[in-house]
Write a protein that holds these residues in place. Structure first.
Motif, short mmCIF file in Angstrom:
data_model
loop_
_atom_site.label_atom_id
_atom_site.label_comp_id
_atom_site.label_asym_id
_atom_site.label_seq_id
_atom_site.Cartn_x
_atom_site.Cartn_y
_atom_site.Cartn_z
N THR A 58 13.33 0.51 -17.86
CA THR A 58 13.29 1.55 -18.88
C THR A 58 12.47 1.09 -20.08
OG1 THR A 58 15.23 0.72 -20.05
CG2 THR A 58 15.62 2.25 -18.20
N LEU A 59 12.36 2.00 -21.05
CA LEU A 59 11.70 1.64 -22.31
C LEU A 59 12.37 0.43 -22.95
CD1 LEU A 59 9.75 2.20 -24.66
CD2 LEU A 59 11.42 3.86 -25.54
N HIS A 60 13.69 0.33 -22.84
CA HIS A 60 14.39 -0.82 -23.40
C HIS A 60 13.88 -2.13 -22.79
CE1 HIS A 60 17.14 2.38 -24.63
NE2 HIS A 60 17.72 1.52 -25.46
N ASP A 61 13.64 -2.12 -21.48
CA ASP A 61 13.13 -3.33 -20.83
C ASP A 61 11.73 -3.66 -21.32
OD1 ASP A 61 15.39 -3.74 -19.02
OD2 ASP A 61 14.70 -1.89 -18.06
N VAL A 62 10.92 -2.63 -21.54
CA VAL A 62 9.56 -2.84 -22.06
C VAL A 62 9.64 -3.46 -23.45
CG1 VAL A 62 7.42 -1.73 -22.75
CG2 VAL A 62 8.61 -0.96 -20.68
N LEU A 63 10.49 -2.89 -24.31
CA LEU A 63 10.61 -3.38 -25.69
C LEU A 63 11.25 -4.75 -25.76
CD1 LEU A 63 11.71 -0.07 -27.49
CD2 LEU A 63 9.41 -1.05 -27.30
N GLY A 64 12.03 -5.10 -24.74
CA GLY A 64 12.63 -6.42 -24.69
C GLY A 64 11.75 -7.47 -24.03
N GLY A 65 10.56 -7.05 -23.60
CA GLY A 65 9.62 -7.98 -22.97
C GLY A 65 9.96 -8.31 -21.54
N ASN A 66 10.77 -7.47 -20.89
CA ASN A 66 11.22 -7.77 -19.53
C ASN A 66 10.60 -6.89 -18.46
OD1 ASN A 66 13.10 -9.74 -20.48
ND2 ASN A 66 14.43 -8.05 -21.15
N ALA A 67 9.70 -5.98 -18.84
CA ALA A 67 9.07 -5.09 -17.86
C ALA A 67 7.74 -4.59 -18.41
CB ALA A 67 9.98 -3.91 -17.53
N ASP A 68 6.86 -4.22 -17.49
CA ASP A 68 5.60 -3.61 -17.87
C ASP A 68 5.80 -2.12 -18.09
OD1 ASP A 68 4.22 -6.01 -17.61
OD2 ASP A 68 3.78 -5.65 -15.49
N ALA A 102 16.31 -4.77 -27.25
CA ALA A 102 15.05 -4.03 -27.44
C ALA A 102 14.60 -4.11 -28.89
CB ALA A 102 15.24 -2.57 -27.02
N ASP A 103 13.32 -4.35 -29.09
CA ASP A 103 12.74 -4.40 -30.43
C ASP A 103 12.13 -3.03 -30.75
OD1 ASP A 103 11.44 -4.83 -32.79
OD2 ASP A 103 10.02 -6.31 -32.02
N PRO A 104 12.77 -2.25 -31.63
CA PRO A 104 12.28 -0.89 -31.87
C PRO A 104 10.87 -0.83 -32.45
CG PRO A 104 14.04 -1.45 -33.42
CD PRO A 104 14.00 -2.54 -32.40
N SER A 105 10.43 -1.88 -33.11
CA SER A 105 9.08 -1.86 -33.68
C SER A 105 8.01 -1.74 -32.61
CB SER A 105 8.84 -3.11 -34.53
OG SER A 105 8.87 -4.28 -33.72
N GLY A 106 8.35 -2.11 -31.37
CA GLY A 106 7.39 -2.01 -30.28
C GLY A 106 7.08 -0.59 -29.86
N ILE A 107 7.88 0.39 -30.33
CA ILE A 107 7.62 1.79 -29.97
C ILE A 107 6.22 2.21 -30.44
CG2 ILE A 107 8.29 4.18 -30.50
CD1 ILE A 107 11.19 3.28 -30.41
N THR A 108 5.80 1.71 -31.58
CA THR A 108 4.48 2.06 -32.11
C THR A 108 3.39 1.68 -31.12
OG1 THR A 108 5.29 1.76 -34.36
CG2 THR A 108 2.90 1.78 -34.04
N SER A 127 19.43 10.06 -34.03
CA SER A 127 19.96 10.91 -35.09
C SER A 127 20.05 10.13 -36.40
CB SER A 127 21.36 11.41 -34.71
OG SER A 127 21.32 12.13 -33.51
N GLY A 128 20.01 10.89 -37.50
CA GLY A 128 20.21 10.27 -38.80
C GLY A 128 18.95 9.67 -39.38
N VAL A 129 19.12 8.96 -40.48
CA VAL A 129 18.01 8.32 -41.17
C VAL A 129 18.22 6.80 -41.11
CG1 VAL A 129 17.47 10.28 -42.61
CG2 VAL A 129 19.16 8.67 -43.41
N SER A 130 17.38 6.15 -40.36
CA SER A 130 17.52 4.71 -40.14
C SER A 130 16.18 4.14 -39.71
CB SER A 130 18.56 4.44 -39.03
OG SER A 130 18.08 4.95 -37.79
N ARG A 131 16.11 2.83 -39.58
CA ARG A 131 14.88 2.21 -39.09
C ARG A 131 14.56 2.69 -37.68
NH1 ARG A 131 14.00 -3.01 -36.39
NH2 ARG A 131 11.81 -3.62 -36.66
N GLU A 132 15.61 2.86 -36.85
CA GLU A 132 15.39 3.28 -35.46
C GLU A 132 14.78 4.68 -35.39
OE1 GLU A 132 18.15 1.56 -36.40
OE2 GLU A 132 17.42 -0.23 -35.38
N SER A 133 15.16 5.57 -36.32
CA SER A 133 14.56 6.90 -36.31
C SER A 133 13.22 6.92 -37.04
CB SER A 133 15.51 7.93 -36.93
OG SER A 133 15.84 7.59 -38.26
N ALA A 134 13.04 6.04 -38.01
CA ALA A 134 11.80 6.03 -38.80
C ALA A 134 10.60 5.63 -37.95
CB ALA A 134 11.94 5.08 -39.99
#
Length: 315
Positions: A58-68, A102-108, A127-134
Motif C-alpha cells: 500500500t501507500l503506507h509501505d511506499v512511504l515506509g520505504g518497504n515497497a515500490d 509511514a512518513d507522511p512527508s513522502g506524499i509530496t 479529517s481535521g487540521v493537522s500535519r497529516e492533512s496539510a
C-alpha cells in the motif's frame, strides 16, 4: 502536461470524504481522463473497504520505504480499457503500525511522480487540521471541502477552508452531504465562505438522481462554478456513457462489492442534485468482489487488479 490534483478534505469524519473522492475519480474517468485515486488519509485509511478491494503493498509501505510505488498501485483491469479513460487506485493500509511506519512527508514526492502519468489525481485526506492533512492539501491544485448540514460539521468545514487558505492553497468550494437535518445550502455557503459545488441528497429522496451531484461537481471543477443545469451535456458525454458509480459501504461478508460503471443517464435534475454519503447501489449492475479484483500471478498484477471496477456499458 502534469495532472490536476484534487484533495477532498473535511473537518471531521463521517461527512462523506472517501465516498465523494471515489465518485469524483470515477466521474473524471468517465470523461475520458486517466485518473488515480489515492488514499492519503494515513491514520484512518478505509478506501479499500469502501470500494471492495484487498491489496498489498500500500501507500503506507511506499512511504515506509518497504515497497515500490508501481507495486502499490492497483491498475484498472485490461478488459475495461477499450473505453476511453482509466482509473487506478493507490490504497492505504488500515493497521496502526503501518501508520506509525509511514512518513507522511513522502506524499509530496508520490504526487509528483503520479502527476507525470495521469490527467487527474484525487487525494482522500485526513479529517481535521493537522500535519497529516496539510501535506496532501499542499500537494493539491484545488481542495474540495466536505460537510453535512449539521451546524458543528459546518463550523468545522469553515475551519478547514480557513486552514487551506492559511497554507496558501486554493479552496475549490464546498460539497454538502445531506445525511442529516440542519442548515440550508445557502446558510452553509455563507458560513464556509466559498463556492457551492454540489449537494449530495439523502438517498431516501424520491426520484433523486444519485449521480447528478458528481457530474455537477466535475463540471464546476473543470469549467467553472456558474455552469449550469445539464452537466452531462456540458461534459459532452454521449448518451449511454454517463458515469454510473455504485458502492456498497457495508458489504456482506460473503460478497463485499463495489462497481463503477458507465451507463445511460437518468433525466437530469436541477442543481439541488445529490446522493447521500454513499453512491447509489443499483441491483441490476454488475459488481466486483475482492475475489474478482485480486489475483496471484505476475500477469494479473501487470494487467490490473480492479476487475471490472470501471466498465463501459453501451459502447
Amino acid at each position: 502536461m502534469p495532472a490536476t490534483v484534487y484533495a477532498v478534505a473535511g473537518g471531521k469524519g463521517g461527512v462523506g470524504k472517501t465516498t465523494t473522492a471515489a465518485n469524483l475519480a470515477a466521474t473524471l474517468r468517465a470523461t475520458g481522463r486517466e485518473v488515480v485515486l489515492v488514499d492519503a488519509d494515513l491514520a484512518m485509511s478505509n478506501l479499500q473497504g469502501i470500494i471492495g478491494i484487498d491489496h498489498d503493498p500500500t501507500l503506507h509501505d511506499v512511504l515506509g520505504g518497504n515497497a515500490d510505488l508501481e507495486d502499490a498501485i492497483v491498475g484498472e483491469s485490461a478488459d475495461a480499457l477499450d473505453a476511453a479513460g482509466r482509473l487506478d487506485v493507490l490504497p492505504g493500509a488500515s493497521e496502526l503500525d503501518a501508520f506509525a511506519a509511514a512518513d507522511p512527508s513522502g506524499i509530496t514526492d508520490v504526487v509528483d511522480v503520479l502527476a507525470g502519468r495521469y490527467d487527474a489525481i484525487v487525494l482522500d485526506t485526513a479529517s481535521g487540521v493537522s500535519r497529516e492533512s496539510a501535506i496532501p492539501i499542499e500537494a493539491a491544485d484545488e481542495t474540495i471541502v466536505m460537510t453535512t448540514p449539521d451546524r458543528a460539521a459546518v463550523l468545522d468545514a469553515k475551519k478547514t477552508a480557513e486552514f487551506v487558505r492559511g497554507l496558501d492553497c486554493s479552496v475549490a468550494g464546498v460539497v454538502v452531504s445531506r445525511t442529516c437535518q440542519g442548515l440550508t445550502d445557502e446558510e452553509i455557503v455563507d458560513i464556509v465562505d466559498t463556492h457551492h459545488l454540489a449537494t449530495i441528497p439523502d438517498l431516501d429522496v424520491p426520484d433523486a438522481d444519485p449521480l447528478m451531484p458528481y457530474r455537477t461537481l466535475v463540471v464546476r471543477l473543470l469549467i467553472g462554478h456558474d455552469v449550469a443545469t445539464d452537466p452531462a451535456a456540458v461534459l459532452d458525454i454521449e448518451p449511454g456513457q454517463t458515469p454510473r458509480i455504485t458502492s456498497t459501504l457495508e458489504p456482506t461478508p460473503e460478497k463485499p462489492t463495489t462497481s463503477v460503471e458507465v451507463s445511460a443517464p437518468a433525466a437530469p435534475s436541477s442543481e439541488g442534485d445529490v446522493p447521500a454519503e454513499t453512491a447509489a447501489a443499483d441491483s441490476g449492475d454488475e459488481a466486483v468482489s475482492p475475489e474478482e479484483s485480486t489475483g496471484d500471478t505476475e500477469g494479473e498484477k501487470r494487467e490490473g487488479r480492479l476487475g471490472r471496477f470501471v466498465d463501459a456499458i453501451g459502447r
